[in-house]
Motif scaffolding. Structure first.
Motif, PDB file in Angstrom:
ATOM      1  N   ARG A  19       0.647  -6.481  -7.174  1.00  0.00           N
ATOM      2  CA  ARG A  19      -0.820  -6.530  -7.093  1.00  0.00           C
ATOM      3  C   ARG A  19      -1.415  -5.286  -7.751  1.00  0.00           C
ATOM      4  N   PRO A  20      -2.093  -5.466  -8.897  1.00  0.00           N
ATOM      5  CA  PRO A  20      -2.563  -4.308  -9.671  1.00  0.00           C
ATOM      6  C   PRO A  20      -3.540  -3.415  -8.916  1.00  0.00           C
ATOM      7  N   GLU A  21      -4.359  -4.000  -8.043  1.00  0.00           N
ATOM      8  CA  GLU A  21      -5.333  -3.178  -7.327  1.00  0.00           C
ATOM      9  C   GLU A  21      -4.640  -2.216  -6.365  1.00  0.00           C
ATOM     10  N   LEU A  22      -3.525  -2.645  -5.767  1.00  0.00           N
ATOM     11  CA  LEU A  22      -2.793  -1.757  -4.871  1.00  0.00           C
ATOM     12  C   LEU A  22      -2.063  -0.666  -5.650  1.00  0.00           C
ATOM     13  N   LYS A  81       0.819  -1.215   0.000  1.00  0.00           N
ATOM     14  CA  LYS A  81       0.000   0.000   0.000  1.00  0.00           C
ATOM     15  C   LYS A  81       0.854   1.267   0.000  1.00  0.00           C
ATOM     16  N   GLU A  92      -3.098   0.661  -8.483  1.00  0.00           N
ATOM     17  CA  GLU A  92      -4.111   1.638  -8.896  1.00  0.00           C
ATOM     18  C   GLU A  92      -4.520   2.539  -7.732  1.00  0.00           C
ATOM     19  N   LYS A  93      -4.669   1.959  -6.560  1.00  0.00           N
ATOM     20  CA  LYS A  93      -5.043   2.764  -5.393  1.00  0.00           C
ATOM     21  C   LYS A  93      -3.940   3.764  -5.047  1.00  0.00           C
ATOM     22  N   SER A  94      -2.695   3.340  -5.156  1.00  0.00           N
ATOM     23  CA  SER A  94      -1.575   4.241  -4.855  1.00  0.00           C
ATOM     24  C   SER A  94      -1.497   5.371  -5.873  1.00  0.00           C
ATOM     25  N   ASN A 104       3.249  -1.721 -11.878  1.00  0.00           N
ATOM     26  CA  ASN A 104       2.709  -3.055 -11.621  1.00  0.00           C
ATOM     27  C   ASN A 104       3.666  -4.097 -12.206  1.00  0.00           C
ATOM     28  N   GLU A 107       5.177  -2.920  -7.261  1.00  0.00           N
ATOM     29  CA  GLU A 107       4.234  -3.818  -6.603  1.00  0.00           C
ATOM     30  C   GLU A 107       3.553  -4.719  -7.637  1.00  0.00           C
TER      31      GLU A 107
END
Length: 301
Positions: free
Chosen positions: A110-113, A84, A115-117, A133, A108
């Motif tokens: 994990r693509p969802e993390l 994160k 995108e959130k960052s 990513n 990182e």
């Protein structure tokens, strides 16, 4: 008539003002977005532990950044296994934001993390942050990454990702590496399979007879090999604790600063340990003493 508070003063009013752990100038909005602070500005026990780890790591990284930026240099930092991006965001907030130059790259898988960052950096106006990513190994040759990186960090990068971060640092001519290793299974697996044949029939085999001891010994050997490899590659190495053991069992902090003095004794001991534990075939290439041609170029002053 009461004096008006600035926007920032409003942000720290209330419970937040009573949290001694927060550093001066720390963005409360950032800590809330990272869920370190609750929406009403409170800090729970788990968040306090995370914040203590990141702040403690910041204490080691800040002097390295100050050395780089003292002569007007724009420091470049790569944070591997960013998750994160607690570390990256707090580094930016406490140092890079005021410096006005430099860049942080968060790596990182994990693509969802990722995108959130990216969304959070955009929301906060942290323009000199990029999130990729990619795996640690992939990032070394990624076109988005510059040829050189000044500081490499890896906070709890699992298993061989820590070794990939070290290889990345060597390829990118890093001035410093700050690493907190995580779980390491490779050497433990070799010990379980009886690869340490020279020691298997000696009392020393008791060191890995029980599975728990095998895992811990595997971690210990792995980190010793990493330190020797860094010393053989021209780095001065310090090993210390990240925080108290009551907060985390994954607590070993390795700090490597480039000096250009490659220690021959470290290279010899590295080879000897690999041979003694029967790890030379499995790990010999990773800890090979023949550095890539580009890694022989000294980091910029």
């Amino acid at each position: 008539m009461k004096p008006q508070r600035t926007k920032n003063q409003k942000a720290v009013a209330g419970p937040v003002a009573d949290i001694p752990e927060l550093r001066p100038g720390q963005s409360v909005e950032l800590l809330k977005e990272l869920h370190i602070l609750t929406r009403d500005g409170r800090l729970n026990q788990d968040s306090r532990r995370k914040l203590k780890q990141v702040y403690h790591l910041f204490q080691f990284i800040e002097p390295l950044l100050q050395e780089l930026s003292a002569d007007g240099h724009a420091p470049l930092l790569a944070d591997h296994g960013a998750g994160k991006s607690y570390l990256g965001f707090i580094l930016y907030d406490l140092y890079f934001k005021a410096l006005g130059r430099g860049h942080i790259f968060g790596i990182e898988t994990r693509p969802e993390l990722v995108e959130k960052s990216r969304a959070l950096a955009g929301h906060l106006g942290f323009a000199r942050m990029s999130f990729l990513n990619l795996s640690v190994a992939e990032s070394a040759d990624a076109r988005e990454m510059p040829e050189r990186i000044d500081i490499v960090t890896a906070l709890h990068a699992c298993d061989t990702a820590t070794d990939d971060a070290i290889a990345f640092g060597l390829q990118k001519h890093a001035r410093a590496m700050v690493i907190v290793p995580c779980c390491q299974a490779e050497v433990a697996a070799c010990l379980r399979q009886g690869k340490a044949l020279q020691l298997a029939r000696t009392p020393l085999a008791e060191l890995w007879r029980h599975p728990l001891h095998t895992r811990e010994l595997g971690s210990q050997i792995t980190n010793v090999l990493r330190c020797l490899y860094l010393e053989a590659s021209g780095y001065q190495v310090t090993v210390t604790e990240l925080v108290g053991w009551e907060h985390s069992m994954k607590n070993e902090l390795i700090i490597a600063r480039y000096t250009g003095q490659k220690k021959r004794s470290a290279a010899e001991r590295l080879q000897a340990i690999l041979a003694e534990f029967g790890l030379d075939r499995v790990l010999g290439a990773r800890f090979g003493l023949e550095a890539p041609a580009e890694a022989s170029v000294a980091p910029r002053p």
